[in-house]
Design a protein around this motif. Structure first.
Motif, PDB file in Angstrom:
ATOM      1  N   SER A  65       0.855  -1.187   0.000  1.00 64.01           N
ATOM      2  CA  SER A  65       0.000   0.000   0.000  1.00 64.01           C
ATOM      3  C   SER A  65       0.888   1.233   0.000  1.00 64.01           C
ATOM      4  CB  SER A  65      -0.866  -0.012   1.258  1.00 64.01           C
ATOM      5  OG  SER A  65      -1.526   1.228   1.428  1.00 64.01           O
ATOM      6  N   LYS A  66       0.489   2.227  -0.773  1.00 61.59           N
ATOM      7  CA  LYS A  66       1.232   3.491  -0.709  1.00 61.59           C
ATOM      8  C   LYS A  66       0.326   4.664  -1.008  1.00 61.59           C
ATOM      9  CE  LYS A  66       5.248   4.413  -3.041  1.00 61.59           C
ATOM     10  NZ  LYS A  66       6.686   4.169  -3.209  1.00 61.59           N
ATOM     11  N   THR A  67       0.453   5.685  -0.174  1.00 60.75           N
ATOM     12  CA  THR A  67      -0.245   6.940  -0.364  1.00 60.75           C
ATOM     13  C   THR A  67       0.797   7.965  -0.807  1.00 60.75           C
ATOM     14  OG1 THR A  67      -1.970   6.455   1.251  1.00 60.75           O
ATOM     15  CG2 THR A  67      -1.440   8.781   0.922  1.00 60.75           C
ATOM     16  N   PRO A  68       0.484   8.791  -1.820  1.00 62.04           N
ATOM     17  CA  PRO A  68       1.489   9.749  -2.286  1.00 62.04           C
ATOM     18  C   PRO A  68       1.882  10.760  -1.198  1.00 62.04           C
ATOM     19  CG  PRO A  68      -0.422   9.704  -3.760  1.00 62.04           C
ATOM     20  CD  PRO A  68      -0.768   8.870  -2.577  1.00 62.04           C
ATOM     21  N   LEU A  69       3.173  11.075  -1.140  1.00 57.03           N
ATOM     22  CA  LEU A  69       3.632  12.058  -0.151  1.00 57.03           C
ATOM     23  C   LEU A  69       3.040  13.436  -0.410  1.00 57.03           C
ATOM     24  CD1 LEU A  69       5.781   9.845   0.575  1.00 57.03           C
ATOM     25  CD2 LEU A  69       7.316  11.741   1.081  1.00 57.03           C
ATOM     26  N   ASP A  70       2.696  13.711  -1.672  1.00 58.15           N
ATOM     27  CA  ASP A  70       2.155  15.046  -1.956  1.00 58.15           C
ATOM     28  C   ASP A  70       0.625  15.073  -1.865  1.00 58.15           C
ATOM     29  OD1 ASP A  70       1.533  13.614  -4.194  1.00 58.15           O
ATOM     30  OD2 ASP A  70       2.600  14.912  -5.610  1.00 58.15           O
ATOM     31  N   SER A  71       0.060  14.117  -1.118  1.00 56.02           N
ATOM     32  CA  SER A  71      -1.383  14.148  -0.850  1.00 56.02           C
ATOM     33  C   SER A  71      -1.763  15.480  -0.199  1.00 56.02           C
ATOM     34  CB  SER A  71      -1.742  12.989   0.097  1.00 56.02           C
ATOM     35  OG  SER A  71      -2.948  13.266   0.783  1.00 56.02           O
ATOM     36  N   ALA A  72      -2.970  15.928  -0.477  1.00 56.63           N
ATOM     37  CA  ALA A  72      -3.450  17.195   0.098  1.00 56.63           C
ATOM     38  C   ALA A  72      -3.517  17.122   1.621  1.00 56.63           C
ATOM     39  CB  ALA A  72      -4.830  17.521  -0.460  1.00 56.63           C
ATOM     40  N   TYR A  73      -3.552  15.909   2.178  1.00 55.68           N
ATOM     41  CA  TYR A  73      -3.701  15.776   3.641  1.00 55.68           C
ATOM     42  C   TYR A  73      -2.359  15.746   4.379  1.00 55.68           C
ATOM     43  CZ  TYR A  73      -8.355  14.706   2.081  1.00 55.68           C
ATOM     44  OH  TYR A  73      -9.580  14.787   1.471  1.00 55.68           O
ATOM     45  N   THR A  74      -1.259  15.642   3.622  1.00 55.55           N
ATOM     46  CA  THR A  74       0.047  15.565   4.278  1.00 55.55           C
ATOM     47  C   THR A  74       0.324  16.831   5.092  1.00 55.55           C
ATOM     48  OG1 THR A  74       0.857  14.217   2.452  1.00 55.55           O
ATOM     49  CG2 THR A  74       2.517  15.181   3.910  1.00 55.55           C
ATOM     50  N   GLU A  75       0.088  17.975   4.486  1.00 53.61           N
ATOM     51  CA  GLU A  75       0.423  19.244   5.127  1.00 53.61           C
ATOM     52  C   GLU A  75      -0.374  19.465   6.422  1.00 53.61           C
ATOM     53  OE1 GLU A  75       2.979  20.887   4.533  1.00 53.61           O
ATOM     54  OE2 GLU A  75       2.572  22.588   5.856  1.00 53.61           O
ATOM     55  N   PRO A  76      -1.717  19.329   6.409  1.00 55.83           N
ATOM     56  CA  PRO A  76      -2.433  19.491   7.681  1.00 55.83           C
ATOM     57  C   PRO A  76      -2.000  18.489   8.767  1.00 55.83           C
ATOM     58  CG  PRO A  76      -3.963  18.927   5.891  1.00 55.83           C
ATOM     59  CD  PRO A  76      -2.645  19.209   5.269  1.00 55.83           C
ATOM     60  N   LEU A  77      -1.688  17.270   8.384  1.00 60.51           N
ATOM     61  CA  LEU A  77      -1.239  16.299   9.396  1.00 60.51           C
ATOM     62  C   LEU A  77       0.117  16.709   9.962  1.00 60.51           C
ATOM     63  CD1 LEU A  77      -2.272  12.866   7.799  1.00 60.51           C
ATOM     64  CD2 LEU A  77      -3.454  14.187   9.553  1.00 60.51           C
ATOM     65  N   HIS A  78       0.979  17.168   9.063  1.00 57.41           N
ATOM     66  CA  HIS A  78       2.310  17.649   9.453  1.00 57.41           C
ATOM     67  C   HIS A  78       2.173  18.819  10.445  1.00 57.41           C
ATOM     68  CE1 HIS A  78       6.611  18.166   7.833  1.00 57.41           C
ATOM     69  NE2 HIS A  78       6.509  18.866   8.931  1.00 57.41           N
ATOM     70  N   GLN A  79       1.324  19.782  10.090  1.00 55.23           N
ATOM     71  CA  GLN A  79       1.133  20.959  10.954  1.00 55.23           C
ATOM     72  C   GLN A  79       0.523  20.561  12.295  1.00 55.23           C
ATOM     73  OE1 GLN A  79      -1.279  23.504   8.546  1.00 55.23           O
ATOM     74  NE2 GLN A  79       0.469  24.418   7.495  1.00 55.23           N
TER      75      GLN A  79
END
Ligand SMILES: [Zn+2]
Length: 463
Positions: free
Chosen positions: A372-386
């Protein structure tokens, strides 16, 4: 105080964090109460009682809860709908635990939660009760502070994760409508060894195989029959040697056909993971890493498939010598798969290879799961990171794929939902081992992180 949740780009979580700080003792007491209840899926102890128990916890928090049957132990499914225009998050965890054996190695009994040196010791505290309980308390906190949730939330707690999730694929297919969500968050497993948080975007898949070679109908004298009767051990040794060369390349036709090369973002993420190869070699008493030598350490774990011989058995291995010509040989192997390989395709390729090189060898598949892999540039990466930065004050590491295998493909592939692993447990949580433990501060940090992730996801609207 109760105010409507603000969907600002930068949510103010001070009220929620203060609430968590004032509730520490009762949150911890409630986790301890949960941990006192065994739920051992391997032999069914306490499973149904704990499913009822956690369903009731979720109901009291304000979720609409159903206990959904499977052909094995039930799923506990809860929902809280806020507004259809807000993102829907599916939180996945598991309420079953590993058997506690060997009991004599526990310093305190596995189902009598005990605090020592800032850690809570109990079976299931890290894997996974402490982690999904933190998610549930995050929901409770947000509802207590804002009377609503910043986004729509679904919670799925499985009762068979520790026995390999045998009914998960069928359950997901059957309930795909109810499980629709914009993203899945899984808080399980440990943070990075350095203590830094991680966001994990994928896992390798796995295929378990058994190869069986047969010679004569019984063991024979190697002097009377050697040179006449084929030796099934040699058959297996030659076959295995034809599957992987000394350079470390797997030589099964088409094996690498669907392997996706790392993209630039993934390369950068892997390059920033802390690593001390000399220390790894020292701790394992190794002179060198496996072939191919030029491959990067984390690239090996997340971007390349493997073929591992788990064991090869046959003939005589006891003391002294026995000049036997064995009648049977068995090799157990596993193949770790990477995106976008599939169990089905690789099994077919292995069978075709064996058909060509040693047709008398039988192949038994012991099952597997797709990667399984989700792209690192998913729109949800940034909010989770923050959110992690807001709750923990440090940056998370981004892990494109873990080396191990979990059935995350049911979310990313069957349901088509991007899936993120955000573990809360300490790296030495001793999951599946005696003296399983969770650093208490990580439990509270998990509650804050859970609340922050939902708040930042809910705030995406205004970006
Ligand atoms: Zn586990």
């Amino acid at each position: 105080m109760s105010i409507p949740f603000s969907h600002d780009a930068t949510p103010d979580l001070s009220h929620a964090f203060a609430h968590i700080d004032t509730q520490r003792q009762q949150f911890l007491d409630r986790l301890i109460d949960y941990l006192r209840r065994p739920s051992i899926s391997a032999y069914g102890e306490g499973i149904e009682a704990v499913a009822d128990y956690i369903a009731e916890v979720m109901r009291k928090i304000g979720l609409t809860v159903q206990i959904l049957p499977t052909a094995g132990w039930p799923m506990v499914f809860g929902e809280y709908a806020t507004r259809p225009d807000l993102p829907t998050v599916l939180l996945y965890g598991h309420y079953d635990v590993q058997p506690p054996d060997p009991l004599e190695e526990w310093i305190s009994p596995p189902f009598e939660p005990t605090i020592r040196d800032g850690r809570l010791y109990a079976r299931g505290v890290g894997d996974n009760k402490g982690q999904h309980f933190a998610q549930l308390l995050a929901l409770e906190t947000l509802l207590a502070c804002y009377s609503t949730l910043p986004c729509n939330v679904k919670v799925l707690l499985e009762g068979e994760e520790e026995v390999g999730s045998p009914h998960m694929p069928a359950f997901i297919a059957e309930h795909h409508q109810e499980l629709q969500a914009d993203l899945v968050i899984i808080s399980d497993g440990p943070v990075h060894e350095s203590g830094q948080s991680t966001i994990c975007f994928g896992v390798r898949g796995v295929l378990d195989l058994e190869l069986r070679a047969r010679g004569a109908n019984r063991d024979l004298h190697s002097g009377n029959w050697g040179g006449i009767v084929p030796n099934p051990l040699w058959t297996l040794v030659h076959l295995l040697a034809s599957m992987k060369n000394e350079r470390g390349e797997i030589t099964i036709d088409g094996f690498y056909e669907h392997v996706q090369p790392l993209n630039e973002l993934e390369r950068q993420a892997l390059a920033s993971l802390p690593l001390n190869i000399e220390e790894v070699k020292r701790s394992l008493a190794l002179q060198r890493l496996d072939e191919p030598q030029e491959r990067g350490y984390f690239e090996r774990l997340s971007a390349w498939p493997t073929l591992t011989i788990n064991g090869i058995h046959g003939g005589y291995g006891g003391p002294g010598s026995k000049t036997v010509l064995p009648h049977e040989a068995v090799a157990k192997c596993d193949i770790r798969l990477v995106e976008a390989q599939t169990v089905e395709d690789i099994l077919a390729k292995v069978k075709a290879h064996i058909q060509r090189h040693a047709p008398e060898v039988s192949v038994i598949s012991h099952g597997g799961m797709d990667p399984s892999k989700t792209p690192l540039d998913s729109a949800y990466t940034e909010p989770l990171h923050q959110a992690i930065r807001a709750a923990q004050g440090t940056e998370p590491l981004l892990v494109p794929a873990m080396g191990g295998s979990l059935p995350e493909y049911v979310f990313t592939k069957t349901l088509g939902i991007p899936t993120f692993g955000v573990p809360y447990a300490n790296a030495d949580e001793a999951n599946h081992a005696p003296n399983e433990n969770l650093e208490i501060e990580r439990f509270f940090m998990g509650i804050k992180t859970g609340a922050a992730m939902l708040a930042y996801l809910g705030a995406m609207q205004n970006k």
